[in-house]
Design a protein around this motif. Sequence first.
Motif, mmCIF file in Angstrom:
data_model
loop_
_atom_site.group_PDB
_atom_site.id
_atom_site.type_symbol
_atom_site.label_atom_id
_atom_site.label_comp_id
_atom_site.label_asym_id
_atom_site.label_seq_id
_atom_site.Cartn_x
_atom_site.Cartn_y
_atom_site.Cartn_z
ATOM 1 N N SER A 1 7.016 -1.540 12.203
ATOM 2 C CA SER A 1 6.614 -2.211 13.459
ATOM 3 C C SER A 1 5.510 -1.510 14.271
ATOM 4 O O SER A 1 6.161 -0.245 14.604
ATOM 5 N N PRO A 2 4.522 -1.705 14.405
ATOM 6 C CA PRO A 2 3.501 -1.150 15.453
ATOM 7 C C PRO A 2 3.931 -1.238 16.846
ATOM 8 O O PRO A 2 4.439 -2.559 17.448
ATOM 9 N N VAL A 3 3.611 -0.155 17.762
ATOM 10 C CA VAL A 3 4.003 -0.484 19.038
ATOM 11 C C VAL A 3 2.858 -1.306 19.621
ATOM 12 O O VAL A 3 1.762 -1.122 18.982
ATOM 13 N N SER A 4 2.843 -2.125 20.837
ATOM 14 C CA SER A 4 1.907 -3.009 21.262
ATOM 15 C C SER A 4 0.517 -2.513 21.144
ATOM 16 O O SER A 4 0.404 -1.285 21.841
ATOM 17 N N GLY A 5 -0.511 -3.016 20.594
ATOM 18 C CA GLY A 5 -1.863 -2.438 20.544
ATOM 19 C C GLY A 5 -2.316 -1.557 19.494
ATOM 20 O O GLY A 5 -3.286 -0.997 19.423
ATOM 21 N N SER A 6 -1.299 -1.112 18.742
ATOM 22 C CA SER A 6 -1.406 -0.132 17.683
ATOM 23 C C SER A 6 -1.799 -0.765 16.273
ATOM 24 O O SER A 6 -1.615 0.139 15.273
ATOM 25 N N GLY A 7 -2.267 -1.895 16.078
ATOM 26 C CA GLY A 7 -2.651 -2.362 14.953
ATOM 27 C C GLY A 7 -1.678 -2.852 13.895
ATOM 28 O O GLY A 7 -0.701 -3.300 14.522
ATOM 29 N N ALA A 8 -1.888 -2.890 12.681
ATOM 30 C CA ALA A 8 -1.144 -3.461 11.713
ATOM 31 C C ALA A 8 -0.860 -2.745 10.651
ATOM 32 O O ALA A 8 -1.761 -2.522 9.964
ATOM 33 N N PRO A 9 0.412 -2.684 9.972
ATOM 34 C CA PRO A 9 0.610 -2.170 8.590
ATOM 35 C C PRO A 9 0.684 -3.171 7.642
ATOM 36 O O PRO A 9 0.778 -4.481 7.928
ATOM 37 N N THR A 10 0.280 -3.013 6.499
ATOM 38 C CA THR A 10 0.509 -3.725 5.261
ATOM 39 C C THR A 10 0.979 -3.053 4.396
ATOM 40 O O THR A 10 0.522 -2.084 3.603
ATOM 41 N N PRO A 11 2.124 -3.553 3.615
ATOM 42 C CA PRO A 11 2.838 -4.779 4.015
ATOM 43 C C PRO A 11 3.694 -4.343 5.456
ATOM 44 O O PRO A 11 3.687 -3.129 5.641
ATOM 45 N N LEU A 12 4.339 -5.388 5.998
ATOM 46 C CA LEU A 12 5.092 -5.008 7.013
ATOM 47 C C LEU A 12 6.325 -4.805 6.733
ATOM 48 O O LEU A 12 7.214 -3.664 7.480
ATOM 49 N N VAL A 13 6.885 -4.864 5.368
ATOM 50 C CA VAL A 13 8.122 -4.151 4.744
ATOM 51 C C VAL A 13 7.652 -3.510 3.785
ATOM 52 O O VAL A 13 7.170 -4.170 2.698
ATOM 53 N N ALA A 14 8.235 -2.370 3.375
ATOM 54 C CA ALA A 14 7.919 -1.661 2.044
ATOM 55 C C ALA A 14 9.138 -1.204 1.384
ATOM 56 O O ALA A 14 10.248 -1.023 2.210
ATOM 57 N N THR A 15 9.255 -1.183 0.191
ATOM 58 C CA THR A 15 10.413 -0.799 -0.701
ATOM 59 C C THR A 15 10.045 0.456 -0.957
ATOM 60 O O THR A 15 9.112 1.211 -1.552
ATOM 61 N N THR A 16 11.092 1.524 -1.012
ATOM 62 C CA THR A 16 11.116 2.966 -1.087
ATOM 63 C C THR A 16 10.930 2.969 -2.741
ATOM 64 O O THR A 16 11.636 2.380 -3.645
#
Length: 159
Positions: free
Chosen positions: A17-32
């Motif tokens: 989860s990005p801190v507000s204004g910090s963009g976006a990860p893809t995917p939001l949930v990753a598997t190890t």
Amino acid sequence: VTNRSGAGVQRATVPFSPVSGSGAPTPLVATTDSTGVASVRWRLGPALGTMRLTASFADLTPVTVTATAVPDRVEVVSGDAQQTRVTGTLAQPLVVRVTDFQGRTVQGISVSFTPDSGSGTVAPALIATDAQGLARATWTLGNAAGAMRVVATVATSSP
């Protein structure tokens, strides 16, 4: 993600989860993977500066990763290819423009003007860009005839 003995935990789901204004990860949930590593691609937010992304798993302490968004381009606006006598001050200031990845000018970025050895002095040597993304400096040439050079850079950016 590791177990108590330090071995990687495979197939654990890790939300990012990005801190507000910090963009976006893809995917939001990753598997190890087999070593316990979860990874995402992270597109930074539109502003310059420090961005933060937090990864968490179960009741473990979340981990925060930081990245810094820097200006994309420093370009010469004016002051290039001037001539004057040895040790003279050029008639026009050196002017560069700093822009972000969308071509927008960036205010408040420190620009360093560094003359090559023997190329004289620049004042100020360090200055912040104005509201138009411009930084200006005056160049006094060195004491030998010939071509001279000044390099303008911003922190962690290409000249």
